[in-house]
Design a protein around this motif. Structure first.
Motif, PDB file in Angstrom:
ATOM      1  N   SER A   1      -3.676  12.043  -0.183  1.00 45.17           N
ATOM      2  CA  SER A   1      -4.428  11.412   0.894  1.00 45.17           C
ATOM      3  C   SER A   1      -4.708  12.445   1.979  1.00 45.17           C
ATOM      4  O   SER A   1      -4.238  13.580   1.892  1.00 45.17           O
ATOM      5  CB  SER A   1      -3.662  10.221   1.478  1.00 45.17           C
ATOM      6  OG  SER A   1      -2.501  10.690   2.117  1.00 45.17           O
ATOM      7  N   TYR A   2      -5.476  12.029   2.961  1.00 45.80           N
ATOM      8  CA  TYR A   2      -5.785  12.952   4.050  1.00 45.80           C
ATOM      9  C   TYR A   2      -5.450  12.313   5.388  1.00 45.80           C
ATOM     10  O   TYR A   2      -5.357  11.086   5.513  1.00 45.80           O
ATOM     11  CB  TYR A   2      -7.270  13.353   4.017  1.00 45.80           C
ATOM     12  CG  TYR A   2      -8.221  12.198   4.255  1.00 45.80           C
ATOM     13  CD1 TYR A   2      -8.570  11.816   5.549  1.00 45.80           C
ATOM     14  CD2 TYR A   2      -8.765  11.484   3.182  1.00 45.80           C
ATOM     15  CE1 TYR A   2      -9.424  10.766   5.770  1.00 45.80           C
ATOM     16  CE2 TYR A   2      -9.622  10.422   3.401  1.00 45.80           C
ATOM     17  CZ  TYR A   2      -9.953  10.066   4.685  1.00 45.80           C
ATOM     18  OH  TYR A   2     -10.793   9.020   4.911  1.00 45.80           O
ATOM     19  N   LEU A   3      -5.272  13.148   6.410  1.00 48.17           N
ATOM     20  CA  LEU A   3      -5.089  12.683   7.794  1.00 48.17           C
ATOM     21  C   LEU A   3      -6.152  13.362   8.656  1.00 48.17           C
ATOM     22  O   LEU A   3      -6.289  14.585   8.605  1.00 48.17           O
ATOM     23  CB  LEU A   3      -3.707  13.075   8.311  1.00 48.17           C
ATOM     24  CG  LEU A   3      -2.508  12.324   7.748  1.00 48.17           C
ATOM     25  CD1 LEU A   3      -1.225  12.918   8.312  1.00 48.17           C
ATOM     26  CD2 LEU A   3      -2.600  10.844   8.092  1.00 48.17           C
TER      27      LEU A   3
ATOM     28  N   GLN B   1       0.247   7.588  11.574  1.00 46.05           N
ATOM     29  CA  GLN B   1       0.865   6.516  10.791  1.00 46.05           C
ATOM     30  C   GLN B   1      -0.195   5.568  10.244  1.00 46.05           C
ATOM     31  O   GLN B   1      -0.113   5.112   9.104  1.00 46.05           O
ATOM     32  CB  GLN B   1       1.856   5.735  11.659  1.00 46.05           C
ATOM     33  CG  GLN B   1       3.109   6.507  11.967  1.00 46.05           C
ATOM     34  CD  GLN B   1       3.834   6.889  10.691  1.00 46.05           C
ATOM     35  OE1 GLN B   1       3.987   6.089   9.784  1.00 46.05           O
ATOM     36  NE2 GLN B   1       4.252   8.140  10.612  1.00 46.05           N
TER      37      GLN B   1
ATOM     38  N   SER C   1       0.822  -1.207   0.000  1.00 42.48           N
ATOM     39  CA  SER C   1       0.000   0.000   0.000  1.00 42.48           C
ATOM     40  C   SER C   1       0.856   1.257   0.000  1.00 42.48           C
ATOM     41  O   SER C   1       0.497   2.254  -0.605  1.00 42.48           O
ATOM     42  CB  SER C   1      -0.949  -0.002   1.201  1.00 42.48           C
ATOM     43  OG  SER C   1      -0.206   0.162   2.365  1.00 42.48           O
ATOM     44  N   GLY C   2       2.013   1.168   0.679  1.00 42.92           N
ATOM     45  CA  GLY C   2       3.042   2.162   0.472  1.00 42.92           C
ATOM     46  C   GLY C   2       2.759   3.569   0.948  1.00 42.92           C
ATOM     47  O   GLY C   2       1.649   3.938   1.277  1.00 42.92           O
ATOM     48  N   ASP C   3       3.826   4.350   0.986  1.00 45.03           N
ATOM     49  CA  ASP C   3       3.678   5.742   1.360  1.00 45.03           C
ATOM     50  C   ASP C   3       3.419   6.555   0.101  1.00 45.03           C
ATOM     51  O   ASP C   3       3.894   6.217  -0.970  1.00 45.03           O
ATOM     52  CB  ASP C   3       4.971   6.244   2.002  1.00 45.03           C
ATOM     53  CG  ASP C   3       5.299   5.457   3.250  1.00 45.03           C
ATOM     54  OD1 ASP C   3       6.096   5.934   4.038  1.00 45.03           O
ATOM     55  OD2 ASP C   3       4.745   4.336   3.403  1.00 45.03           O
ATOM     56  N   PRO C   4       2.698   7.651   0.242  1.00 43.23           N
ATOM     57  CA  PRO C   4       2.360   8.423  -0.942  1.00 43.23           C
ATOM     58  C   PRO C   4       3.590   8.952  -1.666  1.00 43.23           C
ATOM     59  O   PRO C   4       3.576   9.073  -2.871  1.00 43.23           O
ATOM     60  CB  PRO C   4       1.513   9.576  -0.390  1.00 43.23           C
ATOM     61  CG  PRO C   4       1.435   9.423   1.061  1.00 43.23           C
ATOM     62  CD  PRO C   4       2.110   8.179   1.468  1.00 43.23           C
TER      63      PRO C   4
ATOM     64  N   ASN D   1      -4.394   7.825  -1.926  1.00 48.35           N
ATOM     65  CA  ASN D   1      -3.516   7.028  -1.055  1.00 48.35           C
ATOM     66  C   ASN D   1      -2.171   6.723  -1.706  1.00 48.35           C
ATOM     67  O   ASN D   1      -1.326   6.081  -1.106  1.00 48.35           O
ATOM     68  CB  ASN D   1      -4.167   5.710  -0.616  1.00 48.35           C
ATOM     69  CG  ASN D   1      -5.238   5.975   0.417  1.00 48.35           C
ATOM     70  OD1 ASN D   1      -5.187   6.984   1.112  1.00 48.35           O
ATOM     71  ND2 ASN D   1      -6.211   5.082   0.489  1.00 48.35           N
TER      72      ASN D   1
ATOM     73  N   GLN E   1      -3.169   6.253   9.360  1.00 43.78           N
ATOM     74  CA  GLN E   1      -3.854   6.848   8.214  1.00 43.78           C
ATOM     75  C   GLN E   1      -2.959   6.890   6.993  1.00 43.78           C
ATOM     76  O   GLN E   1      -3.401   6.668   5.875  1.00 43.78           O
ATOM     77  CB  GLN E   1      -4.330   8.249   8.580  1.00 43.78           C
ATOM     78  CG  GLN E   1      -5.395   8.227   9.656  1.00 43.78           C
ATOM     79  CD  GLN E   1      -5.949   9.610   9.926  1.00 43.78           C
ATOM     80  OE1 GLN E   1      -6.550  10.223   9.085  1.00 43.78           O
ATOM     81  NE2 GLN E   1      -5.698  10.097  11.124  1.00 43.78           N
ATOM     82  N   ILE E   2      -1.678   7.168   7.229  1.00 44.20           N
ATOM     83  CA  ILE E   2      -0.762   7.194   6.088  1.00 44.20           C
ATOM     84  C   ILE E   2      -0.713   5.814   5.433  1.00 44.20           C
ATOM     85  O   ILE E   2      -0.594   5.686   4.222  1.00 44.20           O
ATOM     86  CB  ILE E   2       0.647   7.648   6.552  1.00 44.20           C
ATOM     87  CG1 ILE E   2       0.613   9.165   6.764  1.00 44.20           C
ATOM     88  CG2 ILE E   2       1.706   7.258   5.545  1.00 44.20           C
ATOM     89  CD1 ILE E   2       1.908   9.741   7.268  1.00 44.20           C
ATOM     90  N   LEU E   3      -0.861   4.773   6.237  1.00 48.44           N
ATOM     91  CA  LEU E   3      -0.832   3.417   5.702  1.00 48.44           C
ATOM     92  C   LEU E   3      -2.230   2.932   5.308  1.00 48.44           C
ATOM     93  O   LEU E   3      -2.455   1.747   5.144  1.00 48.44           O
ATOM     94  CB  LEU E   3      -0.225   2.466   6.736  1.00 48.44           C
ATOM     95  CG  LEU E   3       1.262   2.711   6.998  1.00 48.44           C
ATOM     96  CD1 LEU E   3       1.723   1.999   8.239  1.00 48.44           C
ATOM     97  CD2 LEU E   3       2.081   2.277   5.803  1.00 48.44           C
ATOM     98  N   GLY E   4      -3.155   3.850   5.213  1.00 51.45           N
ATOM     99  CA  GLY E   4      -4.480   3.473   4.717  1.00 51.45           C
ATOM    100  C   GLY E   4      -5.364   2.815   5.753  1.00 51.45           C
ATOM    101  O   GLY E   4      -6.357   2.195   5.433  1.00 51.45           O
TER     102      GLY E   4
END
Lengths: 364, 512, 365
Positions: free
Chosen positions: A81-83, C317, A29-32, A77, C319-322
């Motif tokens: 993406s969002y946080l 983290q 899925s990886g980092d953006p 993603n 959220q960054i990883l989905g």
């Protein structure tokens, strides 16, 4: 303290060794920032405590990013993406995490981000930031976007004032979420708009001091409707949903009451009964999606600049929705007229509201 | 004669300790069989094995002649073994009937609980065995004695043939004890077999036919009750000759230490529980307060110790007025108090034993200094107290008191209070739940304190104890003093009459 | 019967592991990679990214972990302190806001030299928290009014009182009108970010002091002894001559003081200006969970505060990883449920013990 740091470092290293041995198959899925085409653009959006699906500010801002992404073939993603922030203290960690991931643009919406953005932008001078509704940051890598909410509120004030004349109550209302500079813009524009068509109109005004208290919103709406208001301008996030609920119940009982939505077109939120009619008379839209879209475009074109960008009525940064099923031709004509006057400069809308102390028409 | 239960050569080892060592217990059908032993003699372990809570290390169990393996309590229930626990397992807010049928409810065709049928069954059972209870009363509204009957009915409802009573009289009043003995006889008459666990010799004499005595995990022997004296049984249980009568030299009373004058105290219901009560106690004497439970003893003890508000009248400790003083100030005036309710007042059950030893004195040196607890001093003190008063517990002074047996809890309280060597002692039910050996110890200590010059008020429901220890006897009836006599000049019968309000007697010699 | 041989620590650890497993299962069911939970937790814990090992260690993440643990450790101590005295301090939110008002007032209205000014702010916040907890304690002790009800009411009183007080008496920032101006430079907890963007700061010293004070007072002093006695059996401690009422009031006040310190540390360390709250920060409520998982003792609370801080810090983290941030809430909730079920966990452990013992016996036979 140094000693503690050393011990912590040793512990961290030890744990990392363990971690290394299990990292043979990195997750997909990886980092953006690192997966996909390195030439493509990466964008991160940080929400405030309202969350990504607040049907308002955050959601609309993010939609601007999505629109840009779909036009440019970016993948959620992966490229953007969002946080979500569960508390205000999460703003800085969230912003800096995106910066650490090396995105090209970090966006956020709301004046509560002022200090967080200032802190993080100073830490990461190579990362660009966009923050909406914040004034007074002067940094090369921070773009602040502001909206002439007073101008937009003037227009809905015109609509509200006309409704009050039509119903004969000569009384409208407003509920805000918290006293602030930007709220003052809403309040000032609304006042002038109302009084431009109905100089004798009374305006009920309440500060709920919360953007999330639906029950309180309902109570305040009850109070204002009972006092005689026929339209309430609900500028209070989820608290405004309570205003909408109360109005819907009253309409079903045959009362002629209305609500003006805020930030986005809230028509859908105001549907009641069999879902064919809405209590939302119209909405004061703030095109925050335009701001995020534009910033993304500037990043792509390499024209992104720090400093303030104003989105006014003339820039279509604020205004009414394209469709207004509850407004008559005459209403729309009156709005168009006011719009022309503002753009043309014959009307200048104030940003400083009158208070109940100097105007007896305001009922606090 | 057929045996209902046979436990043959049972041995049970726990890590580090052999709780049961080759014990054989044979219970004949249709009898009351007593199991006698001091606290910690292995009675509970043996019964837990019979009830399927523990598995024996070796030995066999036969029920009605057939060898069985009781792997858990359900098996025991299926074999017709039922247990009436010392601490009842009832649901307070349910009615008697609901409690009895719980888990085995009769059902209607619709699958709901058939309360009518259930009630009928309960009424029928209670008639047959002479266990009068109100089937519709809530548990929280009935007396402890009634609650025990509900427990018995629960067993009968489940068709138990063999009933185990674990210390059934520990919580009962003298009248209730008499009634329970009658109930046991009825049960036996109706074909049940009863195993009675107790350390009260009188009850064994009154109810049982056979008695098996345990001591330190071993079986000392099984005897015919009618051929054996109480003294002999006590000797078997304790392992030495026990004297019931404490050697009590003539009292030499001194100054008046405790002076109660025209005391009025309200009870929980808001009415006067203690009425116009006056009593003086001198240094070096024991005054026993006799009375039937609930006649104002509890309220009187609370009033004297500062735990409840006094309506009117005065209490003086060595001449100083403490009528409205705080509890702490009572202790500072050299009082000690063995409370009636050891769980509610006497102990902080979740504290360790050593922590409980210093609940009054933790603020004093050497147990603390400048507000900091000195654990070492407390440790040493705890070791000494436990040794001196024979307080036994699994992990010594660090045992959580909740896990200790009732008898050892009581001994711990007595140890703590008596070791203060107070001038004024308010002692309520000091030997409740204690076995013979411990009773002897505590009674000796009371006399010892008297001889050191303490003024002792002994409040007890057990007339034996009052007659045995007191120099003077005061009797309370319905909150008022109904008699004040010299012990040497009174008979048990007269005291009984005064307790029930049938007689009022004040000796000239007893007045001071 | 369950034995005490399985310590609270073991049971709590099992609860944590089970909670994380629940999170994994949820992710699997929703078609996400459950291993990402561990990637995220390790990143937050160590700063090391398993997915991008070449990036090395980023100290920002572990520092943020410690930063987000600080307030919940303090509010955890607060709840635990009251709990040991038999009281339920659900008024943390109110005490927190009261503390932050006092902190802001001292920071903005009084001139003091550096360090001293900061300490004065923290002390003021502690006193305000104590004051806010006084009323529920007092009413509980002398009128036997349930402290939970009063505490909840005090939370809302604080929330609205804050708005009035700050706007009336403190200088408001003219750009937003929604907070005070920045604190003077004399009020600062410094920065221990070691060059990263983390706001980690010297507030950690107050946290460590608070843990030690809690432990010492509760376990080593006569005062703590009488508090524990009151908590276990208030009638019993009354019989013993202890001052139950005074203890109840003091215990609530000390609990409030811990929360007040939490407020000061967050306000000075994370914000550096006086806030006008529109809702609760929830640290007070989180403290209940922290105290529960930590078994209401000083070092347990420290450990469980670090755990809850880790969960909060890992949300980014996740959220960054989905992984939706709600999964982190879900794991926390699951951990709390498993801790509450510790009786059940003990039963299972005992059962397993017995089984292995039986197997051994079989082997011998």
């Amino acid at each position: 303290m140094k000693k503690f740091f050393k011990i912590a470092l040793v512990a961290v290293l030890a744990l990392s060794l363990v971690a290394c041995s299990s990292s043979e198959t990195p997750s997909t899925s990886g980092d953006p920032a690192t997966t996909g085409d390195t030439a493509s653009i990466n964008i991160g959006f940080v929400t405030d405590t309202g969350g990504i699906d607040d049907k308002s500010f955050n959601q609309t801002s993010y939609e601007g990013i999505k629109r840009f992404a779909s036009e440019n073939g970016l993948v959620e993603n992966e490229n953007f993406s969002y946080l979500q922030s569960s508390g205000e203290e999460q703003y800085i960690p969230n912003l800096s995490s995106f910066a650490e991931e090396g995105v090209d643009l970090v966006a956020a919406a709301g004046f509560l981000f002022t200090d967080a953005i200032t802190t993080v932008a100073a830490q990461y001078p190579d990362v660009n930031f966009l923050v909406i509704d914040v004034a007074g940051i002067e940094m090369d890598n921070v773009q602040t976007a502001n909206f002439a909410v007073n101008e937009g509120s003037y227009l809905v004030g015109v609509v509200a004032g006309r409704k009050a004349l039509e119903t004969g109550t000569n009384h409208v209302g407003m509920v805000i979420g918290q006293e602030s500079e930007s709220m003052n813009g809403f309040w000032a524009g609304y006042q002038e708009g109302v009084w431009s068509v109905c100089p004798d109109c009374k305006i009920s005004y309440d500060n709920s001091n919360s953007f999330g208290d639906t029950a309180l919103g309902k109570t305040l709406a009850q109070k204002q409707f009972e006092a005689g208001a026929s339209v309430i301008f609900a500028c209070a996030g989820a608290t405004g949903n309570g205003v909408i609920q109360e109005a819907a119940e009253r309409r079903q009982n045959g009362e002629d009451v209305w609500v003006i939505g805020v930030d986005t077109d809230q028509y859908e939120l105001g549907l009641y009964g069999d879902g064919t009619e809405s209590v939302i008379l119209t909405s004061m839209m703030k095109r925050v999606d335009t701001a995020t879209y534009n910033a993304c475009q500037q990043i792509k074109d390499g024209t992104f600049k720090g400093g303030n960008v104003d989105y006014t009525l003339a820039d279509e940064g604020v205004g009414l929705p394209a469709e207004n099923p509850n407004l008559t031709e005459e209403d729309l004509a009156a709005v168009a007229e006011a719009e022309e006057a503002i753009i043309g400069g014959s009307v200048t809308v104030s940003t400083v509201p009158q208070t109940s102390a100097d105007n007896p028409l305001i009922i606090g | 004669m057929a045996y209902a239960i046979e436990m043959l050569h049972i041995t049970k080892d726990f890590p580090g300790i052999r709780a049961n060592d080759d014990i054989t217990l044979q219970v004949e059908e249709n009898t009351v069989h007593a199991l006698l032993g001091e606290n910690g003699a292995g009675k509970s372990t043996l019964m837990s094995i019979l009830f399927g809570l523990y598995q024996p290390t070796s030995g066999t169990i036969k029920v009605n002649g057939k060898e069985v393996k009781i792997s858990d309590p359900n098996v025991a229930n299926d074999l017709g073994i039922g247990m009436v626990h010392q601490h009842f397992k009832l649901i307070e807010c349910f009615t008697v009937t609901e409690n009895i049928i719980l888990g085995k409810e009769p059902r209607t065709k619709l699958g709901t609980v058939d309360m009518k049928k259930a009630r009928e069954k309960v009424v029928e059972l209670s008639k047959r065995y002479g266990l009068q209870v109100d089937p519709d009363a809530k548990i929280s509204n009935i007396t402890v004695g009634m609650q025990q009957r509900v427990e018995i009915l629960k067993m009968l409802y489940r068709d138990a043939k063999i009933l185990i009573f674990d210390e059934p009289t520990a919580v009962l009043t003298p009248q209730e004890i008499t009634e329970l003995m009658q109930i046991m006889q009825n049960l036996v008459k109706e074909g049940k077999t009863i195993l009675l666990i107790t350390h009260k010799l009188k009850e064994i004499k009154a109810a049982a036919q056979k008695c098996t005595v345990l001591r330190k995990g071993r079986c000392i022997g099984t005897i015919d009750v009618k051929d054996t004296s109480e003294e002999k049984m006590a000797e078997m249980m304790v392992g030495r000759v026990v004297s019931f009568m404490v050697d009590r030299p003539e009292a030499r009373p001194g100054d008046v230490y405790l002076d109660v004058d025209h005391l009025n105290v309200k009870g929980a219901k808001g009415t006067l529980a203690v009425k116009d009560f006056s009593l003086k106690i001198r240094a070096g004497e024991i005054v026993g307060l006799a009375g039937i439970d609930g006649n104002g003893q509890t309220e009187l003890a609370f009033a004297l110790t500062g735990m409840t508000k006094i309506e009117s009248g005065t209490v003086k400790f060595m001449g100083e007025d403490v009528t409205h003083a705080s509890i702490m100030s009572h202790y500072r005036h050299d009082m000690c108090h063995v409370p009636e309710d050891r769980h509610k007042h006497g102990l902080i059950l979740d504290f360790t034993l050593k922590e409980n030893y210093v609940v009054h004195s933790y603020m004093e040196e050497p147990f603390s200094k400048n507000g900091v607890i000195k654990m070492k001093a407390i440790d040493e003190y705890a070791d000494r107290l436990s040794e001196e008063y024979d307080v036994r517990s699994g992990e010594g002074k660090d045992t959580i008191t909740r896990s200790m047996s009732g008898g050892n809890q009581q001994k711990a309280i007595v140890a703590r209070e008596f070791d203060r060597n107070s001038k004024i002692m308010i002692v309520v039910q000091p030997t409740r739940g204690l076995d013979v050996g411990a009773i002897e110890l505590v009674r000796k200590k009371i006399v010892e304190q008297r001889d050191k010059g303490a003024a002792v008020l002994l409040i007890s429901l057990e007339l034996d104890e009052i007659m045995n220890l007191s120099d003077r006897i005061a009797v309370i009836h319905n909150g008022s003093l109904s008699g004040l006599v010299m012990n040497k000049d009174v008979t048990e019968n007269e005291i009984g009459l005064m307790m029930s309000g049938g007689l009022s007697k004040f000796d000239e010699e007893a007045k001071i | 019967m369950t034995s005490k041989k399985h310590s609270t620590l073991v049971v709590s650890l099992i609860a944590v592991i089970l909670g994380i497993l629940v999170g994994c299962v949820i992710l699997m069911v929703t078609g996400r990679n459950p291993l990402n939970i561990f990637v995220a937790l390790i990143r937050s814990l160590t700063g090391f990214s398993i997915n991008n090992p070449d990036r090395g260690i980023n100290m920002m993440y572990p520092l943020n972990w410690l930063l987000s643990s600080m307030p919940v450790i303090l509010t955890g101590l607060s709840v635990a302190f009251a709990y040991r005295t038999g009281l339920f301090n659900i008024g943390g939110e109110g005490q927190y806001i009261a503390g932050s008002i006092a902190c802001a007032a001292v920071a903005l209205l009084i001139d003091l030299p550096p360090v001293i000014h900061t300490i004065a702010c923290v002390i003021a916040a502690a006193l305000a928290g104590a004051l806010w907890a006084f009323l529920p304690g007092f009413l509980k002790a002398f009128r036997n009014i349930n402290e939970v009800v009063i505490c909840v009411m005090m939370n809302y009183i604080a929330l609205y009182f804050n708005d009035w007080f700050v706007r009336s008496f403190l200088p408001i920032d003219e750009f937003t009108l929604a907070r005070t101006v920045n604190f003077p430079e004399t009020v600062s907890l410094g920065n221990l970010g070691f060059g990263t963007a983390s706001q980690f700061n010297y507030g950690i010293i107050f946290v460590i002091i608070a843990v030690i004070v809690f432990w010492f007072v509760m376990e080593k002093t006569t005062f703590g002894y009488s508090l524990r006695a009151t908590g276990f059996n208030s009638e019993g401690s009354r019989y013993a001559g202890m001052k139950n009422r005074r203890n109840t009031v003091l215990s609530m006040m000390i609990a409030g003081a811990f929360t007040g310190v939490a407020a000061a540390i967050v306000l000075i360390g994370n914000y550096s200006y006086g806030r006008i709250y529109t809702g609760f920060d929830n640290f007070g409520f989180d403290g209940i969970s922290v105290a529960l998982v930590g078994g209401a003792n000083a070092f347990g609370v420290l450990a469980s505060g670090l755990l809850f801080g880790l969960m909060a810090a890992s949300e980014t983290q996740f959220q960054i990883l989905g992984i939706p941030s709600e999964v982190s809430d879900l794991i926390q909730a699951a951990i709390i449920i498993f801790v509450a079920m510790q009786y059940g966990i003990r039963l299972i452990l005992d059962f397993l013990d017995r089984k292995t013992m039986k197997d051994k016996v079989k082997e011998v036979a």
